[in-house]
Design a protein around this motif. Structure first.
Motif, PDB file in Angstrom:
ATOM      1  N   ARG A   9      18.353 -31.260  35.317  1.00  0.00           N
ATOM      2  CA  ARG A   9      19.140 -30.876  34.141  1.00  0.00           C
ATOM      3  C   ARG A   9      20.628 -30.844  34.450  1.00  0.00           C
ATOM      4  O   ARG A   9      21.458 -31.250  33.632  1.00  0.00           O
ATOM      5  CB  ARG A   9      18.681 -29.514  33.627  1.00  0.00           C
ATOM      6  CG  ARG A   9      19.408 -29.099  32.369  1.00  0.00           C
ATOM      7  CD  ARG A   9      18.745 -27.928  31.685  1.00  0.00           C
ATOM      8  NE  ARG A   9      18.839 -28.070  30.245  1.00  0.00           N
ATOM      9  CZ  ARG A   9      18.274 -27.251  29.384  1.00  0.00           C
ATOM     10  NH1 ARG A   9      17.526 -26.261  29.810  1.00  0.00           N
ATOM     11  NH2 ARG A   9      18.420 -27.439  28.084  1.00  0.00           N
TER      12      ARG A   9
ATOM     13  N   PHE B 197      22.987 -24.022  24.058  1.00  0.00           N
ATOM     14  CA  PHE B 197      23.059 -25.206  24.925  1.00  0.00           C
ATOM     15  C   PHE B 197      21.733 -25.972  25.006  1.00  0.00           C
ATOM     16  O   PHE B 197      21.613 -26.916  25.773  1.00  0.00           O
ATOM     17  CB  PHE B 197      23.512 -24.851  26.348  1.00  0.00           C
ATOM     18  CG  PHE B 197      24.770 -24.034  26.418  1.00  0.00           C
ATOM     19  CD1 PHE B 197      25.952 -24.520  25.885  1.00  0.00           C
ATOM     20  CD2 PHE B 197      24.771 -22.791  27.031  1.00  0.00           C
ATOM     21  CE1 PHE B 197      27.127 -23.769  25.953  1.00  0.00           C
ATOM     22  CE2 PHE B 197      25.931 -22.033  27.106  1.00  0.00           C
ATOM     23  CZ  PHE B 197      27.115 -22.513  26.561  1.00  0.00           C
ATOM     24  N   GLY B 198      20.729 -25.574  24.231  1.00  0.00           N
ATOM     25  CA  GLY B 198      19.421 -26.205  24.351  1.00  0.00           C
ATOM     26  C   GLY B 198      19.214 -27.433  23.493  1.00  0.00           C
ATOM     27  O   GLY B 198      18.304 -28.225  23.760  1.00  0.00           O
TER      28      GLY B 198
ATOM     29  N   ARG C 118      23.167 -29.669  29.714  1.00  0.00           N
ATOM     30  CA  ARG C 118      23.117 -28.319  29.122  1.00  0.00           C
ATOM     31  C   ARG C 118      24.486 -28.049  28.515  1.00  0.00           C
ATOM     32  O   ARG C 118      25.353 -27.425  29.121  1.00  0.00           O
ATOM     33  CB  ARG C 118      22.754 -27.286  30.196  1.00  0.00           C
ATOM     34  CG  ARG C 118      22.471 -25.889  29.653  1.00  0.00           C
ATOM     35  CD  ARG C 118      22.051 -24.954  30.774  1.00  0.00           C
ATOM     36  NE  ARG C 118      21.985 -23.572  30.349  1.00  0.00           N
ATOM     37  CZ  ARG C 118      20.911 -22.967  29.848  1.00  0.00           C
ATOM     38  NH1 ARG C 118      19.800 -23.655  29.698  1.00  0.00           N
ATOM     39  NH2 ARG C 118      20.948 -21.697  29.496  1.00  0.00           N
TER      40      ARG C 118
ATOM     41  N   SER D  43      15.704 -27.834  37.011  1.00  0.00           N
ATOM     42  CA  SER D  43      17.117 -27.494  36.835  1.00  0.00           C
ATOM     43  C   SER D  43      18.027 -28.454  37.588  1.00  0.00           C
ATOM     44  O   SER D  43      19.143 -28.739  37.146  1.00  0.00           O
ATOM     45  CB  SER D  43      17.378 -26.054  37.275  1.00  0.00           C
ATOM     46  OG  SER D  43      16.834 -25.144  36.335  1.00  0.00           O
TER      47      SER D  43
ATOM     48  N   TYR E 249      17.020 -30.649  24.199  1.00  0.00           N
ATOM     49  CA  TYR E 249      15.747 -30.269  24.819  1.00  0.00           C
ATOM     50  C   TYR E 249      14.912 -29.457  23.837  1.00  0.00           C
ATOM     51  O   TYR E 249      13.692 -29.630  23.748  1.00  0.00           O
ATOM     52  CB  TYR E 249      16.003 -29.484  26.105  1.00  0.00           C
ATOM     53  CG  TYR E 249      14.752 -29.222  26.907  1.00  0.00           C
ATOM     54  CD1 TYR E 249      13.956 -30.281  27.359  1.00  0.00           C
ATOM     55  CD2 TYR E 249      14.360 -27.929  27.233  1.00  0.00           C
ATOM     56  CE1 TYR E 249      12.801 -30.042  28.101  1.00  0.00           C
ATOM     57  CE2 TYR E 249      13.220 -27.683  27.975  1.00  0.00           C
ATOM     58  CZ  TYR E 249      12.439 -28.745  28.404  1.00  0.00           C
ATOM     59  OH  TYR E 249      11.298 -28.505  29.140  1.00  0.00           O
TER      60      TYR E 249
END
Length: 252
Positions: A194, A149-150, A94, A191, A153
């Motif tokens: 991630r 920050f994506g 992230r 998460s 993804y």
């Protein structure tokens, strides 16, 4: 005759919950994943609790040859796949685009996008031959709006969104239903993966509101699969009540 569902990425989270929900509804289940011990435990639980058959396919969804071999080698009792749920996926890292790890990008694209394409391409010929079947792709709200920050993804899940729409069009002549479920925040291993094992950062994502659970998503997927043959739920976005979209969340 019992229907058969194939669920990719069934070792945890959405996949595991879906395997249990579909088994409870009377489906025979094919489960795939990379963690064999978890697959074996899930297989044991399903056969003991629900009285249906459960078959393990142990391979990496990123491996095209393994996907093809897994489907080609299915035993007769599982050779007909009525529902394919493309659940395998995940987010790694992230970071801002300029700081992101290219290996993380490749992992996300290989798992979320190419893996979905490989396994679907292997399964769809039998559905075309029967002119019947249902493909359900697990997308994400991250495929609907980009967020800070994506980047990697977002790219992967936007691709899933586009692929789902294209598959729906291309498979129309064969009476094959294609659906996408795009979840928002749900508390699973997502998460933790991630943030690469950082439990504190992973837990912080779910503080201050009530996130969805894997079982919530599994219930929705079963509902989508349970519609009459002439009804297709094309696209369904689902979030916790506290979440409006991919970047607006109300936390107390």
């Amino acid at each position: 005759m019992k229907k058969t569902v194939l669920i990719t990425g069934a070792t945890a989270g959405f996949g595991k919950a879906m395997a249990e929900k579909f088994a409870a509804a009377g489906y025979n289940v094919i489960i795939t994943g990379r963690r064999l011990e978890r697959l074996q435990q899930l297989q044991s639980n399903i056969t003991e609790q629900y009285g249906v058959q459960c078959h393990i396919l142990h391979f990496d969804i990123r491996d095209r040859a393994a996907c093809e071999a897994a489907i080609a080698g299915l035993p007769a009792d599982f050779a007909r796949i009525d529902v394919l749920i493309n659940n395998a996926g995940g987010a790694w890292g992230r970071d801002r685009f300029n700081d992101a790890n290219i290996d993380d990008w490749e992992t996300m694209l290989d798992t979320n996008v190419k893996g979905l394409m490989y396994i679907s391409k292997a399964v769809v010929p039998q559905m075309i031959e029967r002119k019947e079947g249902h493909i359900i792709n697990i997308g994400s709200i991250a495929g609907k709006e980009a967020y800070e920050f994506g980047n990697g993804y977002n790219a992967a899940k936007f691709a899933v969104d586009g692929l789902t729409k294209a598959m729906r069009i291309d498979l129309l002549p064969y009476n094959i239903r294609v659906s996408q479920i795009a979840p928002g925040a749900a508390e699973t291993e997502f998460s933790l993966v991630r943030f690469k094992g950082d439990e504190e950062k992973a837990a912080a994502i779910y503080k201050g509101y009530t996130p969805m659970t894997a079982e919530n998503i599994a219930d929705i997927v079963l509902f989508v699969a349970s519609q009459p043959p002439h009804v297709c739920i094309n696209d369904l976005v689902v979030t916790p009540t506290a979440q409006a979209n991919s970047y607006n969340m109300y936390k107390q």
